[in-house]
Design a protein around this motif. Structure first.
Motif, PDB file in Angstrom:
ATOM      1  N   ALA A 134       0.833  -1.211   0.000  1.00 44.09           N
ATOM      2  CA  ALA A 134       0.000   0.000   0.000  1.00 44.09           C
ATOM      3  C   ALA A 134       0.867   1.260   0.000  1.00 44.09           C
ATOM      4  CB  ALA A 134      -0.937  -0.005   1.203  1.00 44.09           C
ATOM      5  N   SER A 135       1.960   1.247   0.780  1.00 45.06           N
ATOM      6  CA  SER A 135       2.846   2.411   0.810  1.00 45.06           C
ATOM      7  C   SER A 135       3.539   2.619  -0.528  1.00 45.06           C
ATOM      8  CB  SER A 135       3.878   2.244   1.924  1.00 45.06           C
ATOM      9  OG  SER A 135       4.724   1.128   1.659  1.00 45.06           O
ATOM     10  N   GLN A 136       3.881   1.540  -1.224  1.00 39.06           N
ATOM     11  CA  GLN A 136       4.501   1.666  -2.541  1.00 39.06           C
ATOM     12  C   GLN A 136       3.513   2.251  -3.551  1.00 39.06           C
ATOM     13  OE1 GLN A 136       5.954  -2.251  -3.500  1.00 39.06           O
ATOM     14  NE2 GLN A 136       7.653  -2.153  -2.049  1.00 39.06           N
ATOM     15  N   GLN A 137       2.255   1.860  -3.465  1.00 43.14           N
ATOM     16  CA  GLN A 137       1.251   2.416  -4.369  1.00 43.14           C
ATOM     17  C   GLN A 137       1.033   3.907  -4.100  1.00 43.14           C
ATOM     18  OE1 GLN A 137      -2.231  -0.004  -3.889  1.00 43.14           O
ATOM     19  NE2 GLN A 137      -1.303  -1.835  -4.818  1.00 43.14           N
ATOM     20  N   ILE A 138       1.037   4.269  -2.829  1.00 43.44           N
ATOM     21  CA  ILE A 138       0.886   5.696  -2.496  1.00 43.44           C
ATOM     22  C   ILE A 138       2.102   6.481  -2.951  1.00 43.44           C
ATOM     23  CG2 ILE A 138       0.657   7.336  -0.585  1.00 43.44           C
ATOM     24  CD1 ILE A 138      -0.955   5.238   0.901  1.00 43.44           C
ATOM     25  N   ASP A 139       3.289   5.891  -2.780  1.00 40.31           N
ATOM     26  CA  ASP A 139       4.513   6.584  -3.189  1.00 40.31           C
ATOM     27  C   ASP A 139       4.578   6.745  -4.702  1.00 40.31           C
ATOM     28  OD1 ASP A 139       7.232   7.592  -2.322  1.00 40.31           O
ATOM     29  OD2 ASP A 139       7.842   6.056  -3.785  1.00 40.31           O
ATOM     30  N   ALA A 140       3.913   5.859  -5.446  1.00 46.61           N
ATOM     31  CA  ALA A 140       3.926   5.958  -6.910  1.00 46.61           C
ATOM     32  C   ALA A 140       3.071   7.104  -7.414  1.00 46.61           C
ATOM     33  CB  ALA A 140       3.459   4.643  -7.521  1.00 46.61           C
ATOM     34  N   LEU A 141       2.186   7.635  -6.575  1.00 43.35           N
ATOM     35  CA  LEU A 141       1.355   8.757  -6.997  1.00 43.35           C
ATOM     36  C   LEU A 141       2.207  10.014  -7.163  1.00 43.35           C
ATOM     37  CD1 LEU A 141      -1.716   8.229  -4.621  1.00 43.35           C
ATOM     38  CD2 LEU A 141      -1.515   7.557  -7.016  1.00 43.35           C
ATOM     39  N   PRO A 142       1.864  10.875  -8.107  1.00 39.16           N
ATOM     40  CA  PRO A 142       2.644  12.115  -8.301  1.00 39.16           C
ATOM     41  C   PRO A 142       2.591  12.983  -7.056  1.00 39.16           C
ATOM     42  CG  PRO A 142       1.199  11.683 -10.186  1.00 39.16           C
ATOM     43  CD  PRO A 142       0.808  10.713  -9.126  1.00 39.16           C
ATOM     44  N   GLN A 143       3.738  13.503  -6.685  1.00 38.88           N
ATOM     45  CA  GLN A 143       3.837  14.325  -5.486  1.00 38.88           C
ATOM     46  C   GLN A 143       4.421  15.681  -5.859  1.00 38.88           C
ATOM     47  OE1 GLN A 143       5.923  12.438  -2.281  1.00 38.88           O
ATOM     48  NE2 GLN A 143       4.802  10.499  -2.459  1.00 38.88           N
ATOM     49  N   LEU A 144       3.863  16.702  -5.228  1.00 41.05           N
ATOM     50  CA  LEU A 144       4.342  18.054  -5.449  1.00 41.05           C
ATOM     51  C   LEU A 144       5.746  18.219  -4.861  1.00 41.05           C
ATOM     52  CD1 LEU A 144       3.806  20.986  -6.340  1.00 41.05           C
ATOM     53  CD2 LEU A 144       2.824  21.401  -4.075  1.00 41.05           C
TER      54      LEU A 144
ATOM     55  N   TYR B 272       6.562  16.923  -9.777  1.00 39.29           N
ATOM     56  CA  TYR B 272       6.219  18.111 -10.549  1.00 39.29           C
ATOM     57  C   TYR B 272       6.320  19.325  -9.634  1.00 39.29           C
ATOM     58  CZ  TYR B 272       1.678  17.832  -8.210  1.00 39.29           C
ATOM     59  OH  TYR B 272       0.683  17.793  -7.268  1.00 39.29           O
ATOM     60  N   VAL B 273       6.454  20.464 -10.261  1.00 38.46           N
ATOM     61  CA  VAL B 273       6.612  21.730  -9.548  1.00 38.46           C
ATOM     62  C   VAL B 273       5.466  22.637  -9.956  1.00 38.46           C
ATOM     63  CG1 VAL B 273       8.109  23.715  -9.136  1.00 38.46           C
ATOM     64  CG2 VAL B 273       9.107  21.464  -9.529  1.00 38.46           C
ATOM     65  N   ARG B 274       4.868  23.257  -8.994  1.00 37.79           N
ATOM     66  CA  ARG B 274       3.773  24.184  -9.254  1.00 37.79           C
ATOM     67  C   ARG B 274       4.354  25.520  -9.702  1.00 37.79           C
ATOM     68  NH1 ARG B 274       0.028  24.985  -4.326  1.00 37.79           N
ATOM     69  NH2 ARG B 274      -0.450  22.824  -4.850  1.00 37.79           N
ATOM     70  N   THR B 275       3.970  25.950 -10.876  1.00 38.54           N
ATOM     71  CA  THR B 275       4.484  27.197 -11.427  1.00 38.54           C
ATOM     72  C   THR B 275       3.521  28.333 -11.130  1.00 38.54           C
ATOM     73  OG1 THR B 275       3.412  26.731 -13.550  1.00 38.54           O
ATOM     74  CG2 THR B 275       5.694  25.998 -13.274  1.00 38.54           C
ATOM     75  N   GLN B 276       4.070  29.489 -10.904  1.00 39.43           N
ATOM     76  CA  GLN B 276       3.292  30.689 -10.656  1.00 39.43           C
ATOM     77  C   GLN B 276       3.794  31.783 -11.583  1.00 39.43           C
ATOM     78  OE1 GLN B 276       3.490  31.667  -6.515  1.00 39.43           O
ATOM     79  NE2 GLN B 276       2.358  29.855  -5.861  1.00 39.43           N
ATOM     80  N   ILE B 277       2.924  32.312 -12.391  1.00 40.71           N
ATOM     81  CA  ILE B 277       3.278  33.333 -13.377  1.00 40.71           C
ATOM     82  C   ILE B 277       2.456  34.579 -13.075  1.00 40.71           C
ATOM     83  CG2 ILE B 277       3.362  33.904 -15.827  1.00 40.71           C
ATOM     84  CD1 ILE B 277       3.525  30.947 -16.425  1.00 40.71           C
ATOM     85  N   TYR B 278       3.137  35.689 -12.994  1.00 42.06           N
ATOM     86  CA  TYR B 278       2.470  36.963 -12.743  1.00 42.06           C
ATOM     87  C   TYR B 278       2.318  37.694 -14.071  1.00 42.06           C
ATOM     88  CZ  TYR B 278       1.622  41.723 -11.173  1.00 42.06           C
ATOM     89  OH  TYR B 278       1.099  42.965 -10.991  1.00 42.06           O
ATOM     90  N   ILE B 279       1.094  37.963 -14.436  1.00 44.45           N
ATOM     91  CA  ILE B 279       0.802  38.661 -15.684  1.00 44.45           C
ATOM     92  C   ILE B 279       0.180  40.001 -15.325  1.00 44.45           C
ATOM     93  CG2 ILE B 279      -0.481  38.595 -17.845  1.00 44.45           C
ATOM     94  CD1 ILE B 279      -0.406  35.578 -17.721  1.00 44.45           C
ATOM     95  N   GLU B 280       0.842  41.040 -15.733  1.00 41.85           N
ATOM     96  CA  GLU B 280       0.346  42.388 -15.460  1.00 41.85           C
ATOM     97  C   GLU B 280      -0.501  42.841 -16.643  1.00 41.85           C
ATOM     98  OE1 GLU B 280       1.991  46.851 -14.329  1.00 41.85           O
ATOM     99  OE2 GLU B 280       3.371  45.188 -14.666  1.00 41.85           O
ATOM    100  N   GLN B 281      -1.728  43.171 -16.398  1.00 38.74           N
ATOM    101  CA  GLN B 281      -2.623  43.600 -17.454  1.00 38.74           C
ATOM    102  C   GLN B 281      -3.635  44.592 -16.894  1.00 38.74           C
ATOM    103  OE1 GLN B 281      -4.649  40.149 -18.892  1.00 38.74           O
ATOM    104  NE2 GLN B 281      -5.511  39.603 -16.930  1.00 38.74           N
ATOM    105  N   ASN B 282      -4.104  45.422 -17.775  1.00 39.05           N
ATOM    106  CA  ASN B 282      -5.101  46.418 -17.404  1.00 39.05           C
ATOM    107  C   ASN B 282      -6.484  45.874 -17.731  1.00 39.05           C
ATOM    108  OD1 ASN B 282      -3.103  48.242 -16.631  1.00 39.05           O
ATOM    109  ND2 ASN B 282      -2.878  48.997 -18.729  1.00 39.05           N
ATOM    110  N   THR B 283      -7.332  45.878 -16.761  1.00 36.98           N
ATOM    111  CA  THR B 283      -8.692  45.364 -16.951  1.00 36.98           C
ATOM    112  C   THR B 283      -9.692  46.508 -16.866  1.00 36.98           C
ATOM    113  OG1 THR B 283      -8.874  44.891 -14.584  1.00 36.98           O
ATOM    114  CG2 THR B 283      -8.084  43.112 -16.017  1.00 36.98           C
ATOM    115  N   VAL B 284     -10.684  46.438 -17.703  1.00 37.58           N
ATOM    116  CA  VAL B 284     -11.763  47.427 -17.716  1.00 37.58           C
ATOM    117  C   VAL B 284     -12.972  46.805 -17.038  1.00 37.58           C
ATOM    118  CG1 VAL B 284     -13.247  48.856 -19.159  1.00 37.58           C
ATOM    119  CG2 VAL B 284     -10.873  48.423 -19.834  1.00 37.58           C
TER     120      VAL B 284
END
Length: 292
Positions: free
Chosen positions: A161-171, A175-187
């Motif tokens: 069971a622990s091996q199956q849990i370890d096989a799941l993708p982990q942050l 994979y790495v969570r990306t954060q992108i800041y987009i500067e835009q003007n909103t109306v």
């Protein structure tokens, strides 16, 4: 991995004696083309250091790493395809003790837990060698390996069971969570209001207004004398007037009451007469007869 004591090496003078390697003098030149062949702590190194110490256990390679006695025991059983419900205790115990002997040479504290399991294996093997005795109830004693088999099966289930849990993708690992800041003007765009929504809002407003409505009682000034005058004027133009025709129901109950009181006052002052031809006949009102 154990590390030896730190050694600070300084620039060695050129007059230092040559090193002896494998019984022969080291012929490495002090300077190779005027450039040091290595640097240590920023200092040029022109010859091998004489006090370099490498501990014997500086590098150790473990082909198999186990998480505990049950893990080692399960590995020995599965590696040789033994039936876990019929464990050959002699072979497994022998192999187990060989591994424990290797652990004792390097880490005695770690070997203590493994030694406890080794004592349990020897006890089970000893009980298997003894003749089987019936219990007081007349039933034969159970297999001494039953408790060990139960623990091994439970451990194997938890490990899978622990091996199956370890096989799941982990942050952070897979994979790495990306954060992108987009500067835009909103109306600012206001949503369009539909006519149905406006009608629903109006109906809700009316409903709430009815819940908070108050019953107001207003006071109306009514004069009995004015109604007495009005009755006399009407009777002057006709001889008889039916009683019900003197009242106007559309003007409300208060007016009818005051008009009736005025009628009684006129009858009291003998200015009018209220007559009836027979019982249950219509009631008529007329001016009082005044003899000349």
């Amino acid at each position: 991995m154990n590390k030896g004591p730190n050694t600070m090496l300084a620039h060695l003078p050129s007059s230092a004696p040559d090193l002896v390697v494998d019984g022969r003098p080291d012929t490495t030149p002090d300077v190779i083309d005027g450039v040091a062949y290595a640097r240590l702590y920023g200092e040029p190194l022109f010859r091998m250091p004489t006090d370099l110490y490498i501990p014997p256990d500086a590098l150790e390679v473990f082909l198999e790493a186990f998480e505990g006695p049950l893990d080692l025991l399960l590995y020995l059983i599965r590696k040789q395809n033994f039936n876990i419900l019929d464990i050959p205790m002699a072979q497994v115990t022998k192999q187990y003790l060989q591994y424990v002997d290797q652990i004792r040479l390097h880490n005695l504290e770690l070997a203590a837990e493994y030694l406890l399991m080794a004592a349990m294996l020897i006890e089970i093997k000893s009980r298997m060698l003894l003749p089987v005795r019936k219990a007081d109830t007349g039933e034969e004693a159970g297999d001494p390996r039953a408790e060990l088999v139960r623990r091994l099966l439970e451990y194997e289930q938890m490990k899978l069971a622990s091996q199956q849990i370890d096989a799941l993708p982990q942050l952070g690992r897979d994979y790495v969570r990306t954060q992108i800041y987009i500067e835009q003007n909103t109306v600012t765009r206001w949503p369009e209001v539909d006519i149905v929504d406006l009608q629903a809002a109006w109906a809700d407003l009316i409903k709430r207004a009815k819940l908070t409505a108050h019953h107001m009682i207003s006071r109306e000034e009514l004069s009995v004398r004015e109604h007495m005058t009005s009755i006399l004027r009407r009777l002057q133009s006709t001889k008889f007037v039916e009683f019900a025709d003197l009242f106007d129901p559309t003007r409300g109950v208060p007016v009818i009451v005051v008009n009736f009181v005025a009628l009684l006052e006129l009858a009291k002052e003998t200015l009018i007469e209220i007559t009836q031809a027979e019982p249950f006949a219509p009631i008529y009102v007329r001016l009082a007869y005044a003899p000349s």
